[in-house]
Enzyme design. Structure first.
Site, PDB file in Angstrom:
ATOM      1  N   LYS A   1      -3.319   7.024   8.388  1.00  0.00           N
ATOM      2  CA  LYS A   1      -4.044   6.828   7.126  1.00  0.00           C
ATOM      3  C   LYS A   1      -5.368   6.078   7.272  1.00  0.00           C
ATOM      4  O   LYS A   1      -6.286   6.299   6.488  1.00  0.00           O
ATOM      5  CB  LYS A   1      -3.156   6.085   6.108  1.00  0.00           C
ATOM      6  CG  LYS A   1      -2.082   6.956   5.479  1.00  0.00           C
ATOM      7  CD  LYS A   1      -1.343   6.201   4.397  1.00  0.00           C
ATOM      8  CE  LYS A   1      -0.285   7.062   3.749  1.00  0.00           C
ATOM      9  NZ  LYS A   1       0.440   6.374   2.678  1.00  0.00           N
TER      10      LYS A   1
ATOM     11  N   TYR B   1      11.858   5.541  -1.302  1.00  0.00           N
ATOM     12  CA  TYR B   1      12.588   6.619  -1.997  1.00  0.00           C
ATOM     13  C   TYR B   1      13.736   7.193  -1.179  1.00  0.00           C
ATOM     14  O   TYR B   1      14.426   8.104  -1.638  1.00  0.00           O
ATOM     15  CB  TYR B   1      11.626   7.735  -2.438  1.00  0.00           C
ATOM     16  CG  TYR B   1      10.843   8.349  -1.304  1.00  0.00           C
ATOM     17  CD1 TYR B   1       9.568   7.884  -1.010  1.00  0.00           C
ATOM     18  CD2 TYR B   1      11.375   9.378  -0.532  1.00  0.00           C
ATOM     19  CE1 TYR B   1       8.852   8.425   0.032  1.00  0.00           C
ATOM     20  CE2 TYR B   1      10.646   9.926   0.506  1.00  0.00           C
ATOM     21  CZ  TYR B   1       9.388   9.445   0.782  1.00  0.00           C
ATOM     22  OH  TYR B   1       8.681   9.988   1.825  1.00  0.00           O
TER      23      TYR B   1
ATOM     24  N   ASP C   1      -2.185   7.671  -3.508  1.00  0.00           N
ATOM     25  CA  ASP C   1      -0.977   6.832  -3.588  1.00  0.00           C
ATOM     26  C   ASP C   1      -1.017   5.896  -4.795  1.00  0.00           C
ATOM     27  O   ASP C   1      -0.027   5.751  -5.515  1.00  0.00           O
ATOM     28  CB  ASP C   1      -0.833   5.960  -2.327  1.00  0.00           C
ATOM     29  CG  ASP C   1      -0.216   6.722  -1.164  1.00  0.00           C
ATOM     30  OD1 ASP C   1       0.528   7.689  -1.404  1.00  0.00           O
ATOM     31  OD2 ASP C   1      -0.483   6.328  -0.003  1.00  0.00           O
TER      32      ASP C   1
HETATM   33  P1  NAP Z   1       2.914  -0.725   6.358  1.00  0.00           P
HETATM   34  O1  NAP Z   1       1.460  -0.497   6.209  1.00  0.00           O
HETATM   35  O2  NAP Z   1       3.536  -0.692   7.721  1.00  0.00           O
HETATM   36  O3  NAP Z   1       3.254  -2.142   5.669  1.00  0.00           O
HETATM   37  C1  NAP Z   1       4.539  -2.684   5.704  1.00  0.00           C
HETATM   38  C2  NAP Z   1       4.572  -3.999   4.915  1.00  0.00           C
HETATM   39  O4  NAP Z   1       5.942  -4.416   4.865  1.00  0.00           O
HETATM   40  C3  NAP Z   1       3.809  -5.134   5.571  1.00  0.00           C
HETATM   41  O5  NAP Z   1       3.311  -5.976   4.552  1.00  0.00           O
HETATM   42  C4  NAP Z   1       4.891  -5.862   6.386  1.00  0.00           C
HETATM   43  O6  NAP Z   1       4.665  -7.242   6.537  1.00  0.00           O
HETATM   44  C5  NAP Z   1       6.093  -5.682   5.495  1.00  0.00           C
HETATM   45  N1  NAP Z   1       7.344  -5.672   6.266  1.00  0.00           N
HETATM   46  C6  NAP Z   1       7.705  -4.783   7.233  1.00  0.00           C
HETATM   47  N2  NAP Z   1       8.929  -5.071   7.704  1.00  0.00           N
HETATM   48  C7  NAP Z   1       9.326  -6.191   7.034  1.00  0.00           C
HETATM   49  C8  NAP Z   1      10.507  -7.005   7.111  1.00  0.00           C
HETATM   50  N3  NAP Z   1      11.521  -6.698   7.946  1.00  0.00           N
HETATM   51  N4  NAP Z   1      10.590  -8.067   6.269  1.00  0.00           N
HETATM   52  C9  NAP Z   1       9.586  -8.370   5.415  1.00  0.00           C
HETATM   53  N5  NAP Z   1       8.448  -7.652   5.322  1.00  0.00           N
HETATM   54  C10 NAP Z   1       8.331  -6.576   6.127  1.00  0.00           C
HETATM   55  O7  NAP Z   1       3.750   0.343   5.519  1.00  0.00           O
HETATM   56  P2  NAP Z   1       3.288   1.131   4.193  1.00  0.00           P
HETATM   57  O8  NAP Z   1       2.621   2.386   4.567  1.00  0.00           O
HETATM   58  O9  NAP Z   1       2.604   0.185   3.292  1.00  0.00           O
HETATM   59  O10 NAP Z   1       4.726   1.545   3.585  1.00  0.00           O
HETATM   60  C11 NAP Z   1       5.623   0.576   3.078  1.00  0.00           C
HETATM   61  C12 NAP Z   1       6.822   1.283   2.429  1.00  0.00           C
HETATM   62  O11 NAP Z   1       6.393   1.984   1.285  1.00  0.00           O
HETATM   63  C13 NAP Z   1       7.512   2.317   3.325  1.00  0.00           C
HETATM   64  O12 NAP Z   1       8.903   2.204   3.154  1.00  0.00           O
HETATM   65  C14 NAP Z   1       7.028   3.643   2.791  1.00  0.00           C
HETATM   66  O13 NAP Z   1       7.979   4.661   2.947  1.00  0.00           O
HETATM   67  C15 NAP Z   1       6.871   3.317   1.309  1.00  0.00           C
HETATM   68  N6  NAP Z   1       5.877   4.196   0.655  1.00  0.00           N
HETATM   69  C16 NAP Z   1       6.297   4.964  -0.391  1.00  0.00           C
HETATM   70  C17 NAP Z   1       5.395   5.784  -1.024  1.00  0.00           C
HETATM   71  C18 NAP Z   1       5.854   6.644  -2.168  1.00  0.00           C
HETATM   72  O14 NAP Z   1       5.133   7.581  -2.523  1.00  0.00           O
HETATM   73  N7  NAP Z   1       6.964   6.355  -2.801  1.00  0.00           N
HETATM   74  C19 NAP Z   1       4.052   5.839  -0.610  1.00  0.00           C
HETATM   75  C20 NAP Z   1       3.647   5.033   0.459  1.00  0.00           C
HETATM   76  C21 NAP Z   1       4.589   4.219   1.095  1.00  0.00           C
HETATM   77  P3  NAP Z   1       3.662  -7.844   7.688  1.00  0.00           P
HETATM   78  O15 NAP Z   1       2.290  -7.705   7.103  1.00  0.00           O
HETATM   79  O16 NAP Z   1       4.091  -9.245   7.844  1.00  0.00           O
HETATM   80  O17 NAP Z   1       3.879  -6.986   8.898  1.00  0.00           O
END
Ligand code: NAP
Length: 274
Positions: free
Chosen positions: A65, A215, A101
């Site tokens: 992304k 989801y 998004d």
């Molecule tokens: P990302 O960029 O990797 O960010 C992950 C975030 O979660 C970071 O802030 C990270 O904290 C935190 N995190 C990861 N593991 C953790 C843990 N064990 N305990 C506490 N915090 C934790 O991921 P993303 O792209 O934003 O996606 C995040 C989630 O949203 C995913 O599950 C994805 O599937 C979902 N999502 C859903 C949609 C939808 O359309 N429904 C769209 C986009 C994403 P740090 O900064 O400390 O590493």
């Protein structure tokens, strides 16, 4: 025309059935499929598949992304605000990056909650999805508090936003007790780690809407705990569907049926579990 989901790994994504159902309902002779692209091959795939005459558009997911930005000829306002691209539009030979998004996520939220202008919102996470959502939420709500595992990322995000914002550690959760909306934008609780929740259940209350953008599973542990506390809940599938609806409109100029896309995404998710 060909449409793709660019990611790595792409696995059992629900995006192909979701978009193909809408193409087929509208009688469009397009095909959407996954394209697993290793980060080392991204430039080559852009120059071949994505610049091909048969290319109609693409969705972009983890881990591309941000990296994909430098391969775009132009960026739309949504991609600039989110500092990330999840949708590629092609006009002639010009590739334009968008981010749907946040629009999708806010549409799903406001359909359930109504007006968010007086809401105190706690957002968990400061990654890609949290950044996109925060940019749209901050100017629209009464207060936005970002809690993250790495506090410095929450601080940096909070300082970039317009509006009344604050930040803290994801371990300091008592602020949830005086909040109206809790948004989980971390992957905690996502399959296969079902049973895990980013929030201690004691902070949840009946005045809260708990919005988990995860989801898969459809009902996360956080939502199960929220139900037990008498809170309202919203899962991430409608956000996925609405970001897809926005992408579909960018590619085709046609408003697809969100219900058709939701039903196809739900059926694909359920099929993955059998
Ligand atoms: P990302 O960029 O990797 O960010 C992950 C975030 O979660 C970071 O802030 C990270 O904290 C935190 N995190 C990861 N593991 C953790 C843990 N064990 N305990 C506490 N915090 C934790 O991921 P993303 O792209 O934003 O996606 C995040 C989630 O949203 C995913 O599950 C994805 O599937 C979902 N999502 C859903 C949609 C939808 O359309 N429904 C769209 C986009 C994403 P740090 O900064 O400390 O590493």
């Amino acid at each position: 025309m060909r449409f793709y989901l660019l990611g790595y790994p792409v696995g059992h994504s629900v995006s192909p059935p979701m978009h193909n159902a809408a193409f087929s309902e509208l009688g469009l002779d397009h095909k959407y499929s996954t394209l697993g692209v290793h980060p080392d091959q991204l430039a080559e795939i852009i120059d071949t598949e994505i610049r091909a005459d048969s290319f109609g558009g693409a969705s972009v997911t983890i881990p591309h992304k941000i990296e994909i930005i430098k391969h775009m000829d132009e960026l739309g306002e949504s991609a600039v605000r989110a500092s990330a691209v999840n949708t590629i539009e092609k006009t002639g030979n010009v590739l334009r990056g968008h981010n749907t998004d946040a629009v999708g996520g806010i549409r799903a939220l406001t359909e359930v909650y109504g007006s968010i202008s007086k809401a105190r919102v706690v957002l968990l996470g400061a990654g890609g999805a949290a950044n996109a959502l925060a940019a749209e939420l901050a100017p629209r709500v009464r207060e936005l508090i970002i809690l993250n595992r790495s506090v410095e990322k929450a601080k940096a995000l909070s300082e970039r936003l317009d509006g009344n914002t604050g930040y803290g550690s994801i371990l300091d959760q008592s602020v949830i007790e005086s909040s109206d909306i809790l948004v989980n934008a971390t992957p905690v609780g996502m399959s296969p780690n079902i049973g895990k929740s980013p929030v201690e259940a004691e902070h949840l209350h009946s005045g809260l809407l708990v919005y988990d953008i995860v989801y898969n599973p459809l009902k996360t542990q956080l939502q199960i705990d929220a139900d037990a506390a008498g809170a309202r809940t919203l899962g991430g599938l409608w956000m996925l569907v609405y970001q897809g609806v926005e992408a579909f409109k960018i590619w085709t100029g046609i408003e697809p049926s969100a219900e058709t896309m939701y039903d196809a995404a739900l059926a694909a998710l359920e099929a993955n579990h059998h």
